[in-house]
Design a protein around this motif. Structure first.
Motif, PDB file in Angstrom:
ATOM      1  N   ASN A  76       8.163 -39.849  -5.434  1.00 25.74           N
ATOM      2  CA  ASN A  76       8.259 -41.215  -5.947  1.00 25.74           C
ATOM      3  C   ASN A  76       9.647 -41.809  -5.776  1.00 25.74           C
ATOM      4  OD1 ASN A  76       5.550 -41.314  -6.690  1.00 25.74           O
ATOM      5  ND2 ASN A  76       5.978 -40.338  -8.668  1.00 25.74           N
ATOM      6  N   GLN A  77      10.542 -41.085  -5.083  1.00 26.18           N
ATOM      7  CA  GLN A  77      11.852 -41.665  -4.752  1.00 26.18           C
ATOM      8  C   GLN A  77      12.046 -41.634  -3.244  1.00 26.18           C
ATOM      9  OE1 GLN A  77      14.943 -39.752  -7.051  1.00 26.18           O
ATOM     10  NE2 GLN A  77      13.765 -40.079  -8.927  1.00 26.18           N
ATOM     11  N   VAL A 121       9.414 -27.523   0.997  1.00 24.22           N
ATOM     12  CA  VAL A 121       9.473 -28.838   0.364  1.00 24.22           C
ATOM     13  C   VAL A 121       8.274 -28.963  -0.559  1.00 24.22           C
ATOM     14  CG1 VAL A 121       9.741 -31.300   0.731  1.00 24.22           C
ATOM     15  CG2 VAL A 121      10.323 -29.729   2.548  1.00 24.22           C
ATOM     16  N   GLY A 122       8.506 -29.471  -1.756  1.00 25.12           N
ATOM     17  CA  GLY A 122       7.402 -29.683  -2.693  1.00 25.12           C
ATOM     18  C   GLY A 122       7.338 -31.130  -3.112  1.00 25.12           C
ATOM     19  N   GLY A 123       6.136 -31.686  -3.150  1.00 24.46           N
ATOM     20  CA  GLY A 123       5.969 -33.071  -3.585  1.00 24.46           C
ATOM     21  C   GLY A 123       4.499 -33.420  -3.628  1.00 24.46           C
ATOM     22  N   LEU A 124       4.235 -34.700  -3.880  1.00 26.75           N
ATOM     23  CA  LEU A 124       2.845 -35.157  -3.916  1.00 26.75           C
ATOM     24  C   LEU A 124       2.460 -35.708  -2.551  1.00 26.75           C
ATOM     25  CD1 LEU A 124       3.024 -37.102  -7.303  1.00 26.75           C
ATOM     26  CD2 LEU A 124       2.124 -34.800  -6.927  1.00 26.75           C
ATOM     27  N   PHE A 131      12.304 -22.362  -5.683  1.00 27.69           N
ATOM     28  CA  PHE A 131      11.297 -21.998  -4.686  1.00 27.69           C
ATOM     29  C   PHE A 131      11.175 -23.072  -3.616  1.00 27.69           C
ATOM     30  CE2 PHE A 131       6.779 -21.347  -3.441  1.00 27.69           C
ATOM     31  CZ  PHE A 131       6.942 -20.072  -2.944  1.00 27.69           C
ATOM     32  N   TYR A 132      11.441 -24.334  -3.997  1.00 30.44           N
ATOM     33  CA  TYR A 132      11.294 -25.410  -3.022  1.00 30.44           C
ATOM     34  C   TYR A 132      12.283 -26.546  -3.311  1.00 30.44           C
ATOM     35  CZ  TYR A 132       8.504 -27.501  -6.780  1.00 30.44           C
ATOM     36  OH  TYR A 132       8.081 -27.994  -7.981  1.00 30.44           O
ATOM     37  N   PHE A 133      12.482 -27.411  -2.324  1.00 31.85           N
ATOM     38  CA  PHE A 133      13.309 -28.608  -2.487  1.00 31.85           C
ATOM     39  C   PHE A 133      12.393 -29.804  -2.652  1.00 31.85           C
ATOM     40  CE2 PHE A 133      15.823 -25.614  -0.085  1.00 31.85           C
ATOM     41  CZ  PHE A 133      17.085 -25.721  -0.666  1.00 31.85           C
ATOM     42  N   SER A 134      12.897 -30.836  -3.339  1.00 35.25           N
ATOM     43  CA  SER A 134      12.112 -32.067  -3.448  1.00 35.25           C
ATOM     44  C   SER A 134      12.462 -32.967  -2.261  1.00 35.25           C
ATOM     45  CB  SER A 134      12.436 -32.770  -4.766  1.00 35.25           C
ATOM     46  OG  SER A 134      13.766 -33.231  -4.740  1.00 35.25           O
TER      47      SER A 134
END
Lengths: 55, 245, 148
Positions: free
Chosen positions: C81-82, C56-59, C36-39
């Protein structure tokens, strides 16, 4: 917690209560439907019996 | 044991036994669902992130579990009917379909009602939501196929084959949130380490789940009894039941 | 078990295995499309499509949220976190949007490497607990020197 607050559901009343109301409708429908079907079937069978008794 | 199964497979005996189970399961379900709903709506604390909107969990999650469980029961009963040609298995399979379909519908709609305030959207085409929607279509397909064939024994076989083929969707639904990136979060309760939900929030969920199970037992037997009467309408025991001498 | 029943049972098992293998193959073939999304790391590695919109998915990085004076445009960065990518969004944010929260944004990268989003969805985790428990967990973590 007051009753007003309970109904308000922290601002999510529309979503929460719609969900529960829908669940109620679905649960009731699944009970009522076989009851109605059963009544229809019994009526049909009784009709058929009366017809065959007359002949 | 075998003798008991043989007796249970006799239509009249099944009709009577099922008729005695229905009220127990039905009232049990009602009590558990009322307790679960009260506990979930009133007693359970609000979630630290989602506030009161998380209370939809008590309808959404048990409905979703039931949608998978009933499908497996339906396919298994269908397979037993196909192999052993047991009429009662065919009837249980087809009686399960509309109940499973309504739980799937309930899971989808309550999920949507939960997704709007929390995720910010009613619907997305992620793997979990899409595979659950396919489950609804499978149920509807089984019902339509059964309804389309005139001879009910042939209809049962056709519907059973579709149901069995559709079983591959079940692990896909369950593991979709682990195999792919989805908007839907991972499993809370059914994971190997301990559930990541506070106990006072978990209890009403489990009570609700057992209540839904009992509800399924009650309603599937109600439907199975009517279906049995329809199929055996010309037999003597049904005639006597309708109009006792 | 009689031979005919055994044959039917084997037939059903074979059918299930066949459909299972076919589905597994199909699912593996479409694996990337089912994401569904890329990091942010995947975006940094250039795995995301350049010609059409993607997710895009992330915090949401803590301390990165900046609201423009118009009150609708928000700038923040997404991290796994990267890697970290800057995001710009104009519109209404979901209730769960906050720093440290999992977010999925849909849009495309502009020439200066900023992800211009036209949709932002909140992704919540699978943990449910009362606020008091969450607070005490947080204090306990801070007490151990774990600043998350």
């Amino acid at each position: 917690m007051s009753f007003q607050e309970f109904l308000h559901m922290g601002g999510y009343a529309a979503y929460v209560w719609t969900s529960y109301a829908l669940a109620l409708v679905v649960l009731i429908a699944n009970v009522v439907q076989p009851l109605l079907q059963r009544r229809r079937l019994f009526a049909a069978l009784a009709r058929k019996r009366r017809r065959s008794a007359r002949n | 044991m075998m003798r008991f199964i043989h007796r249970l497979a006799s239509p009249k005996y099944f009709y009577d036994v099922a008729g005695r189970i229905v009220p127990w399961a039905g009232w049990g379900a009602l009590i558990l669902i009322l307790v679960g709903a009260y506990w979930g709506l009133v007693e359970a604390p609000a979630d630290y992130q989602q506030g009161d909107s998380f209370r939809i969990i008590y309808v959404h999650v048990p409905a979703a579990w039931m949608s998978l469980f009933i499908y497996v029961v339906m396919a298994a009963a269908g397979a037993i009917g196909l192999v052993w040609r047991i009429k009662l298995a065919e009837i249980i399979a087809i009686a399960s379909a509309p109940i499973g379909a309504s739980f799937t519908f309930l899971a989808l709609v309550t999920g949507s009602l939960w997704g709007k305030p929390m995720w910010g959207t009613w619907w997305v085409w992620d793997a979990r939501l899409t595979s659950e929607l396919i489950l609804l279509f499978l149920y509807l397909g089984v019902m339509a196929l059964y309804g389309a064939v005139e001879d009910k024994r042939m209809a049962s076989r056709a519907a059973a084959i579709l149901a069995i083929v559709g079983v591959v969707n079940i692990p896909i639904i369950h593991y979709s949130v682990e195999w792919w990136n989805t908007l839907h979060q991972g499993p809370t309760v059914t994971k190997l380490d301990k559930p990541s939900i506070a106990p006072e929030m978990l209890w009403p969920l489990l009570i609700m789940a057992v209540g839904f199970q009992l509800y399924y037992v009650a309603t599937v037997l109600m439907r199975a009894r009517v279906e049995l009467l329809e199929r055996e309408r010309n037999s003597r025991w049904v005639q006597e039941l309708v109009q006792p001498r | 078990m009689t031979p005919t029943r055994k044959k039917r049972l084997i037939l059903i098992a074979a059918m299930l295995v066949g459909v299972g293998i076919a589905t597994a193959l199909a699912v593996t073939a479409f694996n990337d499309n089912l994401m569904f999304y890329f990091s942010p790391s995947e975006v940094a590695q250039g795995k995301a499509p350049a010609d059409h919109p993607f997710r895009v998915g992330g915090l949401v990085t803590t301390g990165s949220v900046q609201r423009q004076p118009d009150g609708l445009t928000v700038q923040f960065s997404l991290t796994d976190n990267q890697s970290t990518i800057p995001v710009q969004y104009t519109g209404i944010l979901p209730d769960l949007f906050r720093e440290g929260q999992g977010i999925i944004a849909k849009g495309r990268l502009n020439d200066s490497g900023v992800f211009v989003a036209d949709e932002v969805l909140a992704k919540h985790d699978e943990n449910y607990m009362p606020p008091e428990v969450a607070d005490s967990l947080k204090t306990a973590r801070q007490g151990m020197g774990d600043q998350r």
